[in-house]
Structures are given as C-alpha cells and as structure tokens.
Design a protein around this motif. Sequence first.
Motif, PDB file in Angstrom:
ATOM      1  N   HIS A 110       0.845  -1.291   0.046  1.00 30.72           N
ATOM      2  CA  HIS A 110       0.161   0.114  -0.082  1.00 30.72           C
ATOM      3  C   HIS A 110       0.750   1.262  -0.067  1.00 30.72           C
ATOM      4  CE1 HIS A 110      -3.674   2.624   0.558  1.00 30.72           C
ATOM      5  NE2 HIS A 110      -3.296   2.778   1.771  1.00 30.72           N
ATOM      6  N   GLY A 136      -3.712   8.167   7.023  1.00 29.72           N
ATOM      7  CA  GLY A 136      -4.422   8.010   8.293  1.00 29.72           C
ATOM      8  C   GLY A 136      -3.850   6.781   9.385  1.00 29.72           C
ATOM      9  N   GLY A 162      -2.189  11.535  10.285  1.00 33.47           N
ATOM     10  CA  GLY A 162      -3.735  11.390   9.892  1.00 33.47           C
ATOM     11  C   GLY A 162      -4.536  10.906  11.082  1.00 33.47           C
ATOM     12  N   PHE A 165      -4.895  14.148  13.268  1.00 33.30           N
ATOM     13  CA  PHE A 165      -5.711  15.152  12.819  1.00 33.30           C
ATOM     14  C   PHE A 165      -7.274  14.703  12.842  1.00 33.30           C
ATOM     15  CE2 PHE A 165      -2.670  16.818   9.362  1.00 33.30           C
ATOM     16  CZ  PHE A 165      -2.451  18.102  10.192  1.00 33.30           C
ATOM     17  N   ASP A 166      -7.573  13.400  12.545  1.00 29.13           N
ATOM     18  CA  ASP A 166      -8.802  12.901  12.858  1.00 29.13           C
ATOM     19  C   ASP A 166      -9.388  12.703  14.053  1.00 29.13           C
ATOM     20  OD1 ASP A 166      -8.667  12.238  10.011  1.00 29.13           O
ATOM     21  OD2 ASP A 166      -8.343  10.222  10.026  1.00 29.13           O
ATOM     22  N   PRO A 177     -13.937  12.778   7.202  1.00 28.52           N
ATOM     23  CA  PRO A 177     -12.454  12.531   7.685  1.00 28.52           C
ATOM     24  C   PRO A 177     -11.911  13.866   8.468  1.00 28.52           C
ATOM     25  CG  PRO A 177     -12.511  12.606   5.171  1.00 28.52           C
ATOM     26  CD  PRO A 177     -14.075  12.609   5.708  1.00 28.52           C
ATOM     27  N   GLY A 178     -11.660  13.818   9.474  1.00 26.79           N
ATOM     28  CA  GLY A 178     -11.404  15.026  10.201  1.00 26.79           C
ATOM     29  C   GLY A 178     -10.232  15.760   9.700  1.00 26.79           C
ATOM     30  N   LEU A 180      -9.122  16.626   6.716  1.00 27.47           N
ATOM     31  CA  LEU A 180      -9.655  17.558   5.351  1.00 27.47           C
ATOM     32  C   LEU A 180     -10.432  18.391   6.078  1.00 27.47           C
ATOM     33  CD1 LEU A 180     -10.250  17.796   2.469  1.00 27.47           C
ATOM     34  CD2 LEU A 180     -12.049  16.164   2.559  1.00 27.47           C
ATOM     35  N   ASP A 183      -8.643  21.225   7.976  1.00 28.02           N
ATOM     36  CA  ASP A 183      -7.842  21.896   6.834  1.00 28.02           C
ATOM     37  C   ASP A 183      -8.766  22.953   6.284  1.00 28.02           C
ATOM     38  OD1 ASP A 183      -5.451  22.636   5.281  1.00 28.02           O
ATOM     39  OD2 ASP A 183      -5.911  21.023   3.770  1.00 28.02           O
ATOM     40  N   VAL A 270      -2.850  12.613   3.804  1.00 28.84           N
ATOM     41  CA  VAL A 270      -2.411  13.904   4.432  1.00 28.84           C
ATOM     42  C   VAL A 270      -1.595  14.831   3.395  1.00 28.84           C
ATOM     43  CG1 VAL A 270      -1.318  14.970   6.455  1.00 28.84           C
ATOM     44  CG2 VAL A 270      -2.679  12.830   6.605  1.00 28.84           C
ATOM     45  N   ALA A 272      -2.511  15.960   0.976  1.00 25.90           N
ATOM     46  CA  ALA A 272      -3.476  16.825   0.230  1.00 25.90           C
ATOM     47  C   ALA A 272      -3.396  18.231   1.075  1.00 25.90           C
ATOM     48  CB  ALA A 272      -4.981  16.016   0.150  1.00 25.90           C
ATOM     49  N   ASP A 301      -6.766   7.026  -0.944  1.00 29.79           N
ATOM     50  CA  ASP A 301      -6.650   5.857  -1.489  1.00 29.79           C
ATOM     51  C   ASP A 301      -7.376   5.689  -2.920  1.00 29.79           C
ATOM     52  OD1 ASP A 301      -5.292   4.969   0.679  1.00 29.79           O
ATOM     53  OD2 ASP A 301      -7.119   4.070   1.644  1.00 29.79           O
TER      54      ASP A 301
HETATM   55  O1  KG4 Z   1      -4.326   7.717   2.276  1.00 27.80           O
HETATM   56  P1  KG4 Z   1      -5.412   7.873   2.872  1.00 27.80           P
HETATM   57  O2  KG4 Z   1      -6.842   8.055   1.912  1.00 27.80           O
HETATM   58  O3  KG4 Z   1      -5.950   6.308   3.564  1.00 27.80           O
HETATM   59  C1  KG4 Z   1      -4.840   5.814   4.410  1.00 27.80           C
HETATM   60  O4  KG4 Z   1      -4.178   4.829   3.738  1.00 27.80           O
HETATM   61  O5  KG4 Z   1      -4.881   5.799   5.778  1.00 27.80           O
HETATM   62  O6  KG4 Z   1      -5.590   8.737   4.163  1.00 27.80           O
HETATM   63  C2  KG4 Z   1      -6.709   9.256   4.847  1.00 27.80           C
HETATM   64  C3  KG4 Z   1      -6.173  10.399   5.990  1.00 27.80           C
HETATM   65  C4  KG4 Z   1      -7.266  10.734   6.804  1.00 27.80           C
HETATM   66  O7  KG4 Z   1      -6.515  10.605   8.171  1.00 27.80           O
HETATM   67  C5  KG4 Z   1      -7.787  12.047   6.374  1.00 27.80           C
HETATM   68  O8  KG4 Z   1      -8.088  12.944   7.471  1.00 27.80           O
HETATM   69  C6  KG4 Z   1      -6.385  12.583   5.787  1.00 27.80           C
HETATM   70  O9  KG4 Z   1      -5.851  11.268   5.074  1.00 27.80           O
HETATM   71  N1  KG4 Z   1      -6.665  13.628   4.938  1.00 27.80           N
HETATM   72  C7  KG4 Z   1      -6.083  14.883   5.461  1.00 27.80           C
HETATM   73  C8  KG4 Z   1      -6.517  16.086   4.289  1.00 27.80           C
HETATM   74  N2  KG4 Z   1      -7.270  14.997   3.466  1.00 27.80           N
HETATM   75  C9  KG4 Z   1      -7.319  14.005   3.852  1.00 27.80           C
HETATM   76  N3  KG4 Z   1      -5.369  15.366   6.188  1.00 27.80           N
HETATM   77  C10 KG4 Z   1      -5.017  16.641   6.342  1.00 27.80           C
HETATM   78  N4  KG4 Z   1      -5.051  17.646   5.416  1.00 27.80           N
HETATM   79  C11 KG4 Z   1      -6.052  17.207   4.153  1.00 27.80           C
HETATM   80  N5  KG4 Z   1      -6.276  18.074   3.475  1.00 27.80           N
END
Ligand code: KG4
Length: 335
Positions: A110, A136, A162, A165-166, A177-178, A180, A183, A270, A272, A301
């Motif tokens: 992954h 995450g 992540g 943040f969440d 998802p927290g 996002l 942010d 994260v 993003a 993902d």
């Molecule tokens: O990569 P992903 O989709 O799934 C995993 O493989 O974990 O990451 C999900 C994580 C979540 O914790 C979500 O809150 C975070 O990415 N995320 C962000 C943002 N967009 C998604 N964290 C901070 N700022 C963002 N803009």
Amino acid sequence: MLILAIESSCDETAAAVTNGRHILSNIVATQIAEHRIYGGVVPEIASRRHTEAISGVCNEAVEQAGIKYTDLDAVAVTFAPGLIGALLVGTNFAKGLAFSLGIPLIPVHHLRSHIAANYIENDQLDPPFLCLTVSGGNSIITKVSDYTKFEPIGKTMDDAAGECFDKTARALGLPYPGGLMLDKIATYPDFEKYPLPFPKLSGSELDFSFSGLKTAVINLIHNSNQKGIEIDTPVLAATIRKRVCDMLADNTFKAVEKFGYKTVALAGGVSANSELRSRFDEECKKRNIRLFYPELKYCGDNAAMVGVQAYYEYKSGNIADTSLNALATLPIDYR
Ligand code: KG4
C-alpha cells in the motif's frame, strides 16, 4: 501492459486500468458517508461494503477503459498493509480473476503505491528521491533508491499524522474525515491562545510522535467544555495543523540535509493538506531542490497508483501465485 488494479485496504473500493504510468480509468467507491456516523472507519462494515462493491467497481473500470477483461495482461492488488478483513476482499477477488483469465497476479504494498501516485502526472520524476508518506495509518520518511527499492529512515513511534488530525477534529465536533475538515476551517494559529506541546523523541532524530499532541488537544477541549469556555475552533484547528506540519517538515528536511537529496516527494492522504504543501514548497525553493506531490485525486486511496506501482513490481519480477495472502502489517522494504 494493461493492468487491472484493485485497492480495498481501508474504506475505498477502487479499481483502475493502467498502462505503465498512463491511467485509462480510475473508479473509486467511497464508504465515507457510512463511516461518518461512527466518527471513523468500522472494519467489519468496511469489509462487507467491499464485498458488495468490488465486482461492480472492476466492471466499471474495464468498461470506462474501453477494453474487455480478455484484453488485460495482468491483475494487481493491494495485499498489505491495512485492515485485514478489507484487504482479504480485494486480494481474493484479484486471485480469482487472475486465475480465471490465466494472467499474472501482481502483489502491491500500500505505501509503495502511495509513493507511485507521484509518477502519474509527473513524467520528470524518477528515483532516487526522498519521500514523506503521511496517511491515516502511516507517517514514514523513505529513501526511494529505485522503483522497487525502499529504505525507511524515519517513522512514527505511535500515532500517524492523519490519526492525530482525525481524532482531534472529532473532539472538535468536525465530521470524518477530520483531517480534511480541519484543513478547511483552519484560519491562523495563535500560540498565545493555545500553546500546544512540540513532542520530541529521544530515539532517532528522524522518527515522529503524534500521540502527545493528540492527547493534549483532547484534554484541552474536555477541560474547556467542563469549565464552559468556548473553543475558538478555526484558531485551534490552525494551531494543530501548524504543529503537525512543523514536525513533518523538521524531520524531512533534516533527512534531506543529512543525505544530500535534490528531489523530495509527498504522498498519502495527508499530502493533500494545504499548509503541508505550501510549507514544503517554501522549504524546497529555499534549498533549490525539486518537490513533487500527487494531484489531489491521487492523494487518498485509489487504484490508479496501485496499477502504476504494479508495472514496476512486475518489471522487477514480483509476481504472486494463488497462495498470496493479505497482511495487516508489512514493512515497505519487504523482499
Ligand atoms: O491515504 P488515505 O486516504 O488512507 C490511508 O491509507 O490511511 O489517508 C486518509 C487520511 C485521513 O486521516 C484524512 O483525514 C487525511 O488523510 N486527509 C487530510 C486531508 N485530506 C485527507 N489530512 C490533512 N489535510 C487534508 N487536506
């Protein structure tokens, strides 16, 4: 080489058809709305939804690519790491499909695929480079010396960025998802108002720790609620975001200097984050080094990134048979 790639490691059921670094289709069926009610991903529900969605998502990926199943050269799948029940759905579906079509099955890690998301729109990016992968469930700094050669040099000792943040966003009453949401509402940090800790680890200088920050924020919110003091959510959100970005940037650029990298990439959900991107832009400009990050739609993902990494895994001889099993944990530098 036409690859049907499948991803089901967490709460997105995804399939894509890829050809090298080129994406012919990219389908994502997200379960976010359902998990939102519980404030986070419920593994049992995730597995059931993957089982329901997977064949439809694969059919759509093949159809949108304008091909037939019999045109495929290989099937690729995320087999590790992630939620075990969720991974088993994708892994077993991919095994059955590859076996029935009589074509190779390519196992994809992954985190390697998150890194490969950078290759999709960035033709100029080739290893070696240094990558910060933040999602995450993971926060890891990796030396990417070749497409299938990775060396982790820094990782979180407890929670992922992540997760921090969440969970802090949830304590602030923001929906999943927290990361996002946090942010989006963050304004400017005011350290006089919310002086949060900056946890330091005594071990490796490149490792992270986010659980102290997470606990400090949750305690601050509970204490304020008990005393009837209103929280300034946009300011606290910005303070949390800045703290997390400080820690991620500090360690990454320490590693850049220590090993003399001229190219840096960001990966994972994260990546993003708007402040993380602008901070890295600034730091890379200062040092005159190249920075890459995936397009927003490839940060979370998805299966397009799985297909791209699978292409390189196949070229390096990484092919599985029907004994392939899913694994909840696996280091990025496994052989
Ligand atoms: O990569 P992903 O989709 O799934 C995993 O493989 O974990 O990451 C999900 C994580 C979540 O914790 C979500 O809150 C975070 O990415 N995320 C962000 C943002 N967009 C998604 N964290 C901070 N700022 C963002 N803009």
